[in-house]
Design an enzyme around this catalytic site. Structure first.
Site, mmCIF file in Angstrom:
data_model
loop_
_atom_site.group_PDB
_atom_site.id
_atom_site.type_symbol
_atom_site.label_atom_id
_atom_site.label_comp_id
_atom_site.label_asym_id
_atom_site.label_seq_id
_atom_site.Cartn_x
_atom_site.Cartn_y
_atom_site.Cartn_z
ATOM 1 N N LYS A 197 0.839 -1.199 0.000
ATOM 2 C CA LYS A 197 0.000 0.000 0.000
ATOM 3 C C LYS A 197 0.873 1.247 0.000
ATOM 4 C CE LYS A 197 -3.980 1.867 2.556
ATOM 5 N NZ LYS A 197 -4.898 1.606 3.697
ATOM 6 N N SER A 219 -9.485 2.253 2.562
ATOM 7 C CA SER A 219 -8.470 2.965 1.799
ATOM 8 C C SER A 219 -7.458 2.041 1.132
ATOM 9 C CB SER A 219 -7.734 3.934 2.736
ATOM 10 O OG SER A 219 -7.049 3.226 3.767
ATOM 11 N N SER A 252 -10.499 -0.027 6.491
ATOM 12 C CA SER A 252 -9.737 0.047 5.245
ATOM 13 C C SER A 252 -9.134 -1.264 4.763
ATOM 14 C CB SER A 252 -8.627 1.090 5.383
ATOM 15 O OG SER A 252 -9.189 2.375 5.488
#
Length: 456
Positions: free
Chosen positions: A76, A151, A175
């Site tokens: 990420k 996210s 997320s």
């Protein structure tokens, strides 16, 4: 025969150890898949193909070592990666290149994983819809007009499309779980401290955690076993590395089902898919009981702690995006009395849930209150005619769980009439990550929803 890029990570690791496939061959299959589908979904935003190929060649020459030897992974874009652009989804860091890997990246690489690139995230992970001013929006691979969630939306979309078999993510308000639900993959918010995070500013903050994402529970367990384990720089780091539960059956387990966690509005199709999990668990021999559960105290506690964290972490930055700036502004209003109230609410909720988990082994509930929404919408502002006050409110089904200090998994549970994925949330007692994943694995194997691929 399953295409190479859609094999499980566990099978890839086995083939690599047996030298039935080379790390270069496996990587090239994934890079070809990235070239084929990434322009449509915008999941991997920084690709390091040449570096990855060099590492794959070195892995083949050195021979198998580590449980993830030669397996491609993506990180990420919130996780620092040495000598690889890391933007945090913010124009303020558009050209930022860290000198050092975050701990989770370091552990994955030490286990033999090969970094393919970075996955998209909203600015500083702010929100459950993956869009930012640096790279734009990540699209849902099951319907390109829809959100991939967030996210960790880039991670989920990359997994669903076969660009990587494993991806890390992070979760404060959902997320790791929301994008897994939206993209038909598996995500786990582990017990805080299971995957240690190192911070110079908020070392004791337990609402935000790092964790694994994969296309199967078995692969997620493999990844978690590598990411977990004690580190003295994290003050609440869990000593023991994660190990899967050797028990596979859920027969006799006590499963609590909450359709709305105490009155939350839930889209009818999402509610129907979530409720269908009850029949599955009953068929597996579990004892399922619908419960009248009220987690509303978590709302105030979460918002106060989140706001405080944003002011602490990003309050000195100028030029923040609207969502991040709003959170910082809310944090500047937090008083000592607010923090005292949040601590009291969270402590009381923790003790009530401790008693709850004396009666039940796991709780099942919606992950998200809605299915994937149009990608152009910044957030959901209404559910079932109920107007929502701000961009956080549509994710209460996830962020209320974050307050519990509990492990929570999102597992594919079915599809809406339009073919959009919906996950079920499986929550366990704090530190019972292995039990949560045992239940998730049984559900996954009984249903097979996670094997349905997007039509890209």
């Amino acid at each position: 025969m399953t295409e190479l890029h859609y094999l499980t990570a566990t099978e890839m690791a086995r083939l690599l150890r047996a030298r039935e496939v080379s790390a270069v061959e496996l990587l090239e299959a994934h890079l070809a898949r990235v070239e084929q589908v990434n322009p449509a979904v915008n999941a991997i935003v920084t690709l390091v193909a040449e570096r990855a190929l060099d590492e794959a060649k070195a892995a083949d020459a050195a021979g198998p070592k580590g449980p993830l030897h030669g397996v491609p992974v993506a990180h990420k874009d919130l996780a620092d990666t040495a000598n690889i652009r890391t933007t945090y989804g913010s124009p303020l860091f558009a050209d930022h290149v860290p000198a050092k890997d975050d701990l989770l990246v370091e552990r994955l690489r030490k286990a033999g994983a090969i970094t393919v690139g970075k996955t998209n995230t909203p600015e500083f992970g702010t929100g459950s819809h993956t869009v930012n001013e640096v790279f734009g929006a990540t699209r849902n691979p099951y319907d390109l007009s829809r959100s991939a969630g967030g996210s960790s939306g880039g991670a989920a979309a990359a997994l669903a499309t076969g660009m990587v078999p494993l991806a890390d993510g992070s979760d404060m308000g959902g997320s790791l779980r929301n994008p897994a639900s939206f993209c038909n993959v598996v995500g786990l918010r582990p017990t805080p401290g299971r995957v240690p995070d190192i911070s110079d500013t908020a070392a004791w903050y337990t609402l935000a955690v790092s964790g694994p994402m994969a296309r199967s529970v078995e692969d997620l367990e493999l990844m978690l076993s590598v990411m977990s384990g004690f580190d003295p720089r994290s003050p609440y780091s869990i000593k023991e590395p994660f190990a899967p539960d050797p028990e596979t059956s859920v027969k006799g387990l006590r499963v609590a089902f909450s359709p709305d966690l105490g009155g939350l509005p839930v889209d009818p199709e999402t509610a129907a898919v979530t409720a269908s999990a009850v029949t599955v668990f009953e068929g597996l021999g579990a004892r399922v009981e619908q419960v009248d559960l009220d987690l509303s105290d978590a709302d105030d506690a979460f918002r106060i702690y989140r706001a405080w964290y944003y002011a602490l972490s990003f309050g000195d930055l100028e030029g923040l995006g609207a969502n991040t700036a709003w959170n910082v502004e809310q944090g500047r209003k937090v008083t000592g009395a607010d923090l005292a109230r949040a601590e009291k609410l969270r402590s009381g909720l923790y003790q009530r849930m401790a008693a709850f988990f004396d009666t039940y082994d796991v709780l099942i509930a919606p992950v998200s209150q809605v299915p994937p929404f149009p990608v152009e919408r910044p957030y959901v502002d209404e559910i079932n005619g109920v107007k929502l006050p701000d961009y956080l409110s549509w994710m209460r089904s996830a962020y209320w769980i974050s307050v519990l200090h509990a492990p929570a998994a999102s597992v594919p549970a079915g599809f809406t009439s339009a073919g959009l994925p919906v996950g079920v949330q499986i929550v366990g007692r704090p530190f019972a990550d292995a039990r949560v994943l045992r239940v998730a694995r049984a559900f996954e194997q009984a249903t097979g929803y996670g094997t349905r691929r997007p039509g890209l």
